[in-house]
Design an enzyme around this catalytic site. Structure first.
Site, PDB file in Angstrom:
ATOM      1  N   LYS A 180       1.133  -1.182  -0.403  1.00  0.00           N
ATOM      2  CA  LYS A 180      -0.208   0.118   0.083  1.00  0.00           C
ATOM      3  C   LYS A 180       0.620   0.700   0.372  1.00  0.00           C
ATOM      4  CE  LYS A 180      -4.390   1.908   2.473  1.00  0.00           C
ATOM      5  NZ  LYS A 180      -4.913   2.001   0.793  1.00  0.00           N
TER       6      LYS A 180
HETATM    7  N1  PMP Z   1      -7.406  -1.490  -2.961  1.00  0.00           N
HETATM    8  C1  PMP Z   1      -7.112   0.098  -3.046  1.00  0.00           C
HETATM    9  C2  PMP Z   1      -5.860   0.448  -4.266  1.00  0.00           C
HETATM   10  C3  PMP Z   1      -7.427   1.175  -2.105  1.00  0.00           C
HETATM   11  O1  PMP Z   1      -6.293   1.867  -1.506  1.00  0.00           O
HETATM   12  C4  PMP Z   1      -7.858   0.123  -0.778  1.00  0.00           C
HETATM   13  C5  PMP Z   1      -7.910   0.412   0.210  1.00  0.00           C
HETATM   14  N2  PMP Z   1      -6.995   0.756   1.407  1.00  0.00           N
HETATM   15  C6  PMP Z   1      -8.784  -1.641  -1.306  1.00  0.00           C
HETATM   16  C7  PMP Z   1      -7.874  -2.217  -2.404  1.00  0.00           C
HETATM   17  C8  PMP Z   1      -9.072  -1.901   0.043  1.00  0.00           C
HETATM   18  O2  PMP Z   1      -8.826  -2.298   0.983  1.00  0.00           O
HETATM   19  P1  PMP Z   1      -8.956  -2.595   2.533  1.00  0.00           P
HETATM   20  O3  PMP Z   1     -10.240  -4.133   2.424  1.00  0.00           O
HETATM   21  O4  PMP Z   1      -7.548  -3.360   2.738  1.00  0.00           O
HETATM   22  O5  PMP Z   1      -8.968  -1.147   3.023  1.00  0.00           O
END
Ligand code: PMP
Length: 300
Positions: A159
């Protein structure tokens, strides 16, 4: 649209091990992470004073840093404790938590050698991303011309702040065209995800989601897959072509901030907010509001 500035609020932000006054949590313009994208972050959500899946988010922050080649100088336990204390001090009942880690200002060369690593955590009240009506009746996506890159082109499992350039370009174009969000395809042309959430589609009683081999396999995505399996909903993880979208009846997005968000259209194709979406959204809402041992309790 005008927004309230985020750098001038009351309370404290946790910065490198200290709670500092909100507007003092600053960094220098010659910060390596700012110039070359050496930063990773998390988005967490507080429900009724609990942080949902705190340990998973903190672990992912550490793993994201490792993918970018740096080490966060605080253990997961230290960061979990700091987050719980911060949420308690800020008195957050239902809100958002933003941890971020970045390379410091020791050098301006592309090489990161010798840079220190910094960490900050901020939290604020932030109950919903979309309006009550959009939450209920669904949002509209437009397919972006920007694509998720190949795993040998970018650190796709992290991330990483640098990867959000693509998301911001896609999101701004979608906003300008009057849509709520963008759908990104991947480098091969398969359907990938939205700008801050993963994608699910429903055909008959089956739930389909793209194989997460070049984008974030979200914590909410995994939670919804687990809920679906528990509820006896057949799950298919596979590569999906954009031409197949019109064969699906329902569509929704998942993410920490988006939660389970119905989609009512992608470009010209319309979906219904059907039974599977509703059942999973309700199950997710019940789960995030039910105290669970793995969830940190901030109000104790
Ligand atoms: N894809 C992207 C590009 C994101 O920014 C997020 C948010 N974190 C997600 C998927 C979903 O991740 P999560 O369920 O862990 O928040």
């Amino acid at each position: 649209m005008t927004h309230e500035a985020l750098d001038d609020r009351h309370g404290v932000i946790w910065l490198d091990g200290e709670f500092v006054p909100w507007s003092d949590a600053r960094l220098h313009v010659l910060t390596h992470g700012l110039h070359y994208g050496g930063g990773v972050f998390e988005g967490e959500r507080v429900y009724d004073g609990h942080i949902f899946k705190l340990a998973e988010h903190t672990r992912r922050l550490h793993e994201s840093a490792r993918e970018l080649g740096f080490r966060i100088p605080f253990s997961c336990t230290d960061l979990d404790e700091a987050t719980l204390e911060l949420v308690r001090r800020q008195g957050i009942g239902n809100g958002y938590v933003r941890p971020v880690a970045w390379r410091g200002s020791e050098q301006i060369s592309v090489s990161s050698a010798g840079t220190s690593v910094h960490v900050a955590i901020a939290t604020w009240e932030w109950p919903h991303v979309f309006s009550a009506s959009a939450k209920e009746h669904g949002i509209r996506l437009s397919t972006s011309r920007w694509r998720r890159p190949a795993p040998d082109t970018a650190p796709v499992r992290a991330k990483a702040a640098s990867l959000y350039n693509i998301c911001t370009l896609a999101r701004d174009a979608a906003d300008e065209a009057g849509f709520d969000d963008a759908l990104l395809l991947d480098y091969r042309g398969y359907v990938a995800e939205a700008t801050g959430a993963n994608l699910f589609l429903v055909a008959g009683d089956e739930l389909h989601t793209p194989t997460a081999d070049c984008f974030l396999a979200g914590i909410t995505r995994q939670t919804v897959l687990d809920l679906a399996r528990h509820l006896g909903i057949p799950v298919v993880e596979r590569h999906i072509l954009p031409g197949e979208l019109s064969t699906f009846d329902e569509c929704f997005l998942t993410g920490t901030a988006y939660e389970v968000q119905p989609v009512r259209a992608i470009d010209d194709h319309e979906f219904q907010v059907g039974k599977t979406t509703t059942v999973l959204r309700e199950a997710y809402t019940r789960l995030v509001h039910s105290p669970a041992p793995e969830r940190g309790r901030a109000s104790a």
